[in-house]
Design a protein around this motif. Structure first.
Motif, short mmCIF file in Angstrom:
data_model
loop_
_atom_site.label_atom_id
_atom_site.label_comp_id
_atom_site.label_asym_id
_atom_site.label_seq_id
_atom_site.Cartn_x
_atom_site.Cartn_y
_atom_site.Cartn_z
N SER A 1 -95.03 2.99 -17.07
CA SER A 1 -95.20 3.61 -15.75
C SER A 1 -96.68 3.85 -15.52
N TYR A 2 -97.00 4.09 -14.25
CA TYR A 2 -98.34 4.55 -13.90
C TYR A 2 -98.26 6.05 -13.76
N VAL A 3 -99.22 6.75 -14.34
CA VAL A 3 -99.32 8.19 -14.15
C VAL A 3 -100.68 8.47 -13.52
N THR A 4 -100.66 9.19 -12.41
CA THR A 4 -101.89 9.56 -11.73
C THR A 4 -102.06 11.06 -11.86
N VAL A 5 -103.16 11.45 -12.51
CA VAL A 5 -103.48 12.87 -12.62
C VAL A 5 -104.42 13.24 -11.48
N LEU A 6 -104.25 14.44 -10.97
CA LEU A 6 -105.03 14.91 -9.81
C LEU A 6 -105.65 16.26 -10.12
N PHE A 7 -106.82 16.46 -9.55
CA PHE A 7 -107.48 17.76 -9.62
C PHE A 7 -108.05 18.03 -8.24
N SER B 1 -106.40 8.98 -24.04
CA SER B 1 -107.45 8.51 -24.94
C SER B 1 -107.28 9.24 -26.26
N THR B 2 -107.56 8.56 -27.35
CA THR B 2 -107.33 9.18 -28.65
C THR B 2 -108.44 10.10 -29.11
N SER B 3 -109.66 9.91 -28.60
CA SER B 3 -110.75 10.72 -29.15
C SER B 3 -111.77 11.22 -28.13
N THR B 4 -111.70 10.77 -26.92
CA THR B 4 -112.70 11.19 -25.95
C THR B 4 -112.04 11.63 -24.65
N SER B 5 -112.80 12.34 -23.87
CA SER B 5 -112.33 12.70 -22.54
C SER B 5 -112.76 11.60 -21.57
N ILE B 6 -112.09 11.53 -20.44
CA ILE B 6 -112.34 10.48 -19.44
C ILE B 6 -112.60 11.14 -18.11
N TYR B 7 -113.64 10.69 -17.42
CA TYR B 7 -113.97 11.26 -16.11
C TYR B 7 -112.96 10.83 -15.06
N LEU B 8 -112.58 11.77 -14.21
CA LEU B 8 -111.78 11.45 -13.04
C LEU B 8 -112.72 11.00 -11.93
N ASP B 9 -112.21 10.20 -11.02
CA ASP B 9 -112.98 9.72 -9.88
C ASP B 9 -112.77 10.65 -8.70
N THR C 1 -113.24 13.61 0.47
CA THR C 1 -112.04 14.41 0.23
C THR C 1 -112.31 15.42 -0.88
N ASP C 2 -111.30 16.19 -1.20
CA ASP C 2 -111.35 17.14 -2.31
C ASP C 2 -110.48 16.66 -3.47
N ILE C 3 -110.32 15.34 -3.59
CA ILE C 3 -109.38 14.77 -4.57
C ILE C 3 -110.11 14.04 -5.69
N PHE C 4 -109.97 14.60 -6.90
CA PHE C 4 -110.35 13.89 -8.12
C PHE C 4 -109.06 13.27 -8.65
N TYR C 5 -109.15 12.04 -9.18
CA TYR C 5 -107.94 11.39 -9.70
C TYR C 5 -108.30 10.37 -10.77
N LYS C 6 -107.30 9.99 -11.54
CA LYS C 6 -107.39 8.85 -12.45
C LYS C 6 -105.96 8.40 -12.69
N THR C 7 -105.77 7.08 -12.67
CA THR C 7 -104.45 6.50 -12.92
C THR C 7 -104.48 5.77 -14.26
N PHE C 8 -103.44 6.00 -15.05
CA PHE C 8 -103.30 5.38 -16.37
C PHE C 8 -101.95 4.68 -16.43
N GLU C 9 -101.86 3.67 -17.28
CA GLU C 9 -100.58 3.04 -17.59
C GLU C 9 -100.12 3.61 -18.92
N ILE C 10 -98.90 4.14 -18.94
CA ILE C 10 -98.37 4.76 -20.15
C ILE C 10 -96.96 4.25 -20.42
N GLU C 11 -96.51 4.45 -21.66
CA GLU C 11 -95.14 4.12 -22.02
C GLU C 11 -94.21 5.15 -21.38
N ASN C 12 -93.05 4.69 -20.96
CA ASN C 12 -92.12 5.57 -20.24
C ASN C 12 -91.64 6.77 -21.05
N ASP C 13 -91.60 6.66 -22.37
CA ASP C 13 -91.06 7.75 -23.18
C ASP C 13 -92.13 8.69 -23.74
#
Length: 122
Positions: A38-44, A61-69, A74-86
């Motif tokens: 699935s795609y998961v989009t995190v928002l701030f 990410s296993t060891s680092t943080s990732i910047y949101l765009d 707008t007032d929307i920070f976001y990043k979309t990732f592809e993750i396993e469904n479970d």
């Protein structure tokens, strides 16, 4: 994807409509890709004094943080990732930490206040 609506037409008015829709669908936004992923989009939601936002969590990410765009205009920070469904994961936002900045005890680390499934450690 839902985030594409605001990326393709980034205005303050559309951002307000987007946040209203987000209230209905919940965050993070999960959109199924196929039977395995699935795609998961995190928002701030940007507030006063926020210059940048990073996400830290094992699903992203296993060891680092990732910047949101930040979606300009707008007032929307976001990043979309592809993750396993479970997958299940904890994550936090790190606010205004600059790249190459040493870890400090006074970092502004926040839980996702938009996510109703927040786990708080005491």
């Amino acid at each position: 994807m839902l985030i594409d609506k605001i990326i393709n037409n980034p205005t303050k008015e559309n951002a307000q409509s987007f946040w209203e829709e987000v209230k209905r669908v919940g965050v993070p936004i999960l959109e199924k890709k196929d039977d395995l992923t699935s795609y998961v989009t995190v928002l701030f939601r940007k507030d006063e004094g926020v210059k940048n936002v990073q996400i830290f969590g094992e699903a992203f990410s296993t060891s680092t943080s990732i910047y949101l765009d930040l979606i300009e205009g707008t007032d929307i920070f976001y990043k979309t990732f592809e993750i396993e469904n479970d997958i299940r994961s904890l994550y936090v936002f790190i606010i205004n930490e600059e790249e190459n900045e040493a870890e400090e005890a006074d970092e502004d680390v926040r839980l996702d206040k938009l996510n109703p499934k927040v786990n708080k450690c005491t």
